[in-house]
Design a protein around this motif. Structure first.
Motif, PDB file in Angstrom:
ATOM      1  N   ARG A 194       0.840  -1.190   0.000  1.00  0.00           N
ATOM      2  CA  ARG A 194       0.000   0.000   0.000  1.00  0.00           C
ATOM      3  C   ARG A 194       0.873   1.237   0.000  1.00  0.00           C
ATOM      4  N   LYS A 195       0.445   2.201  -0.733  1.00  0.00           N
ATOM      5  CA  LYS A 195       1.231   3.420  -0.876  1.00  0.00           C
ATOM      6  C   LYS A 195       0.468   4.623  -0.347  1.00  0.00           C
ATOM      7  N   LEU A 196       1.235   5.605   0.073  1.00  0.00           N
ATOM      8  CA  LEU A 196       0.719   6.892   0.505  1.00  0.00           C
ATOM      9  C   LEU A 196       1.088   7.880  -0.581  1.00  0.00           C
ATOM     10  N   SER A 197       0.089   8.545  -1.176  1.00  0.00           N
ATOM     11  CA  SER A 197       0.401   9.539  -2.198  1.00  0.00           C
ATOM     12  C   SER A 197       0.476  10.909  -1.550  1.00  0.00           C
ATOM     13  N   VAL A 198       1.616  11.566  -1.755  1.00  0.00           N
ATOM     14  CA  VAL A 198       1.925  12.834  -1.117  1.00  0.00           C
ATOM     15  C   VAL A 198       2.377  13.824  -2.184  1.00  0.00           C
ATOM     16  N   CYS A 199       1.844  15.027  -2.113  1.00  0.00           N
ATOM     17  CA  CYS A 199       2.277  16.099  -3.006  1.00  0.00           C
ATOM     18  C   CYS A 199       3.271  16.958  -2.220  1.00  0.00           C
ATOM     19  N   ASP A 200       4.546  16.928  -2.636  1.00  0.00           N
ATOM     20  CA  ASP A 200       5.537  17.694  -1.869  1.00  0.00           C
ATOM     21  C   ASP A 200       5.422  19.187  -2.170  1.00  0.00           C
ATOM     22  N   VAL A 201       6.164  20.000  -1.433  1.00  0.00           N
ATOM     23  CA  VAL A 201       6.042  21.455  -1.547  1.00  0.00           C
ATOM     24  C   VAL A 201       6.463  21.985  -2.912  1.00  0.00           C
ATOM     25  N   ILE A 232      -3.243  16.991   7.012  1.00  0.00           N
ATOM     26  CA  ILE A 232      -3.174  15.765   7.805  1.00  0.00           C
ATOM     27  C   ILE A 232      -4.481  14.983   7.674  1.00  0.00           C
ATOM     28  N   LYS A 233      -5.583  15.691   7.468  1.00  0.00           N
ATOM     29  CA  LYS A 233      -6.886  15.039   7.290  1.00  0.00           C
ATOM     30  C   LYS A 233      -6.895  14.195   6.001  1.00  0.00           C
ATOM     31  N   GLU A 234      -6.325  14.722   4.922  1.00  0.00           N
ATOM     32  CA  GLU A 234      -6.245  13.969   3.659  1.00  0.00           C
ATOM     33  C   GLU A 234      -5.398  12.701   3.833  1.00  0.00           C
ATOM     34  N   LEU A 235      -4.277  12.846   4.512  1.00  0.00           N
ATOM     35  CA  LEU A 235      -3.388  11.695   4.703  1.00  0.00           C
ATOM     36  C   LEU A 235      -3.989  10.688   5.677  1.00  0.00           C
ATOM     37  N   ALA A 236      -4.781  11.165   6.630  1.00  0.00           N
ATOM     38  CA  ALA A 236      -5.457  10.258   7.569  1.00  0.00           C
ATOM     39  C   ALA A 236      -6.422   9.342   6.827  1.00  0.00           C
ATOM     40  N   GLN A 237      -7.061   9.840   5.778  1.00  0.00           N
ATOM     41  CA  GLN A 237      -7.989   9.010   4.997  1.00  0.00           C
ATOM     42  C   GLN A 237      -7.248   7.881   4.290  1.00  0.00           C
ATOM     43  N   GLN A 238      -6.017   8.126   3.867  1.00  0.00           N
ATOM     44  CA  GLN A 238      -5.233   7.095   3.184  1.00  0.00           C
ATOM     45  C   GLN A 238      -4.660   6.059   4.147  1.00  0.00           C
ATOM     46  N   THR A 239      -4.523   6.425   5.420  1.00  0.00           N
ATOM     47  CA  THR A 239      -3.865   5.544   6.393  1.00  0.00           C
ATOM     48  C   THR A 239      -4.809   5.016   7.461  1.00  0.00           C
ATOM     49  N   GLN A 240      -6.113   5.196   7.282  1.00  0.00           N
ATOM     50  CA  GLN A 240      -7.091   4.979   8.346  1.00  0.00           C
ATOM     51  C   GLN A 240      -7.032   3.632   9.056  1.00  0.00           C
ATOM     52  N   ASP A 241      -6.752   2.548   8.383  1.00  0.00           N
ATOM     53  CA  ASP A 241      -6.744   1.255   9.069  1.00  0.00           C
ATOM     54  C   ASP A 241      -5.352   0.824   9.531  1.00  0.00           C
ATOM     55  N   CYS A 242      -4.324   1.627   9.245  1.00  0.00           N
ATOM     56  CA  CYS A 242      -2.958   1.259   9.617  1.00  0.00           C
ATOM     57  C   CYS A 242      -2.337   2.196  10.650  1.00  0.00           C
TER      58      CYS A 242
END
Length: 187
Positions: free
Chosen positions: A85-92, A129-139
Motif C-alpha cells: 500500500r502506498k501513501l500519495s503525497v504532493c511535496d512542496v 493531515i486530514k487527507e493523509l489520515a484518509q489514506q492511512t485509516q486502518d494502519c
C-alpha cells in the motif's frame, strides 16, 4: 550464509473492542524465515493453541480446525501489514510522491502543510493531515490532532507521550490517553 532461521514466540489474542463479547487466549507461534534472492521471506508459519481451546470439527480425527483458522488469520494480518500500500503525497515543489505505508513512521501537521517522517527522510507535503489520515485509516493511529502514527515504529508509550523508533517523542492528550493506548495495542 544462513539458509533459514526459526523465530518463536507467544502472543495474546483478544477480540476487537467493538464486538459484543470478549475472548482472550495466549497462543504460541513459530515463523521460519529463509534467505532467498529477494532477502528474508517467511517460508512456514506454525500456530499452536492450548488443547483446551481447540475445536474438533465433525469427522475430524485430530483437532486442527482452530489451528487452520488461526494460521489463516495470521497470514491475512501479515499480508495486511506488509502489503505494498502506498501513501500519495504532493511535496512542496508540486511533485507527486508515492511512499510505502510501511516505511512511514509518523505524519505531523505543520500549519497548512504536513511533514511525513520515515526512518531516513523528512518530506514536507502540501496535503493536509486530514487527507493523509484518509489514506492511512486502518494502519495508523491519530494520537493527537497533529499526529498520525504508524504503530510498527512505536518503541514505548507512557502517560502522555509516545516514543518512536528514532527517539522522537510525540505528545498524547491527557483526556484521550486511555483510548489512544487501547487503539495502539489493538492494531
Amino acid at each position: 550464509m544462513e539458509k533459514s532461521r526459526d523465530i518463536r514466540g507467544k502472543y495474546l489474542v483478544t477480540t476487537d473492542p467493538e464486538e459484543k463479547f470478549f475472548l482472550s487466549a495466549q497462543q504460541r507461534c513459530t515463523f521460519v524465515w529463509e534467505n532467498t534472492g529477494n532477502g528474508l521471506q517467511i517460508s512456514h508459519i506454525h500456530i499452536s493453541n492450548p488443547i483446551g481451546e481447540l475445536k474438533i470439527a465433525e469427522d475430524e480425527a485430530f483437532p486442527d480446525t482452530m489451528g487452520k483458522m488461526a494460521s489463516h488469520y495470521m497470514k491475512e494480518e501479515i499480508l495486511r501489514l506488509t502489503s505494498d500500500r502506498k501513501l500519495s503525497v504532493c511535496d512542496v515543489n508540486g511533485s507527486l510522491m508515492f511512499l510505502q505505508l510501511s516505511d512511514v513512521m509518523f505524519i505531523s501537521a505543520l500549519g497548512k502543510e504536513t511533514v511525513v517522517r520515515t526512518l531516513t527522510d523528512c518530506i514536507f507535503a502540501k496535503n493536509s493531515i486530514k487527507e493523509l489520515a484518509q489514506q492511512t485509516q486502518d494502519c495508523f493511529v491519530m494520537t493527537h490532532r497533529s499526529y498520525l502514527v504508524n504503530p510498527q515504529y512505536i518503541t514505548a508509550i507512557r502517560r502522555y507521550a509516545i516514543t518512536m523508533q528514532d527517539g522522537t517523542e510525540l505528545p498524547v492528550p491527557r483526556k484521550k490517553y486511555d483510548e489512544i493506548r487501547r487503539q495502539i495495542l489493538s492494531v
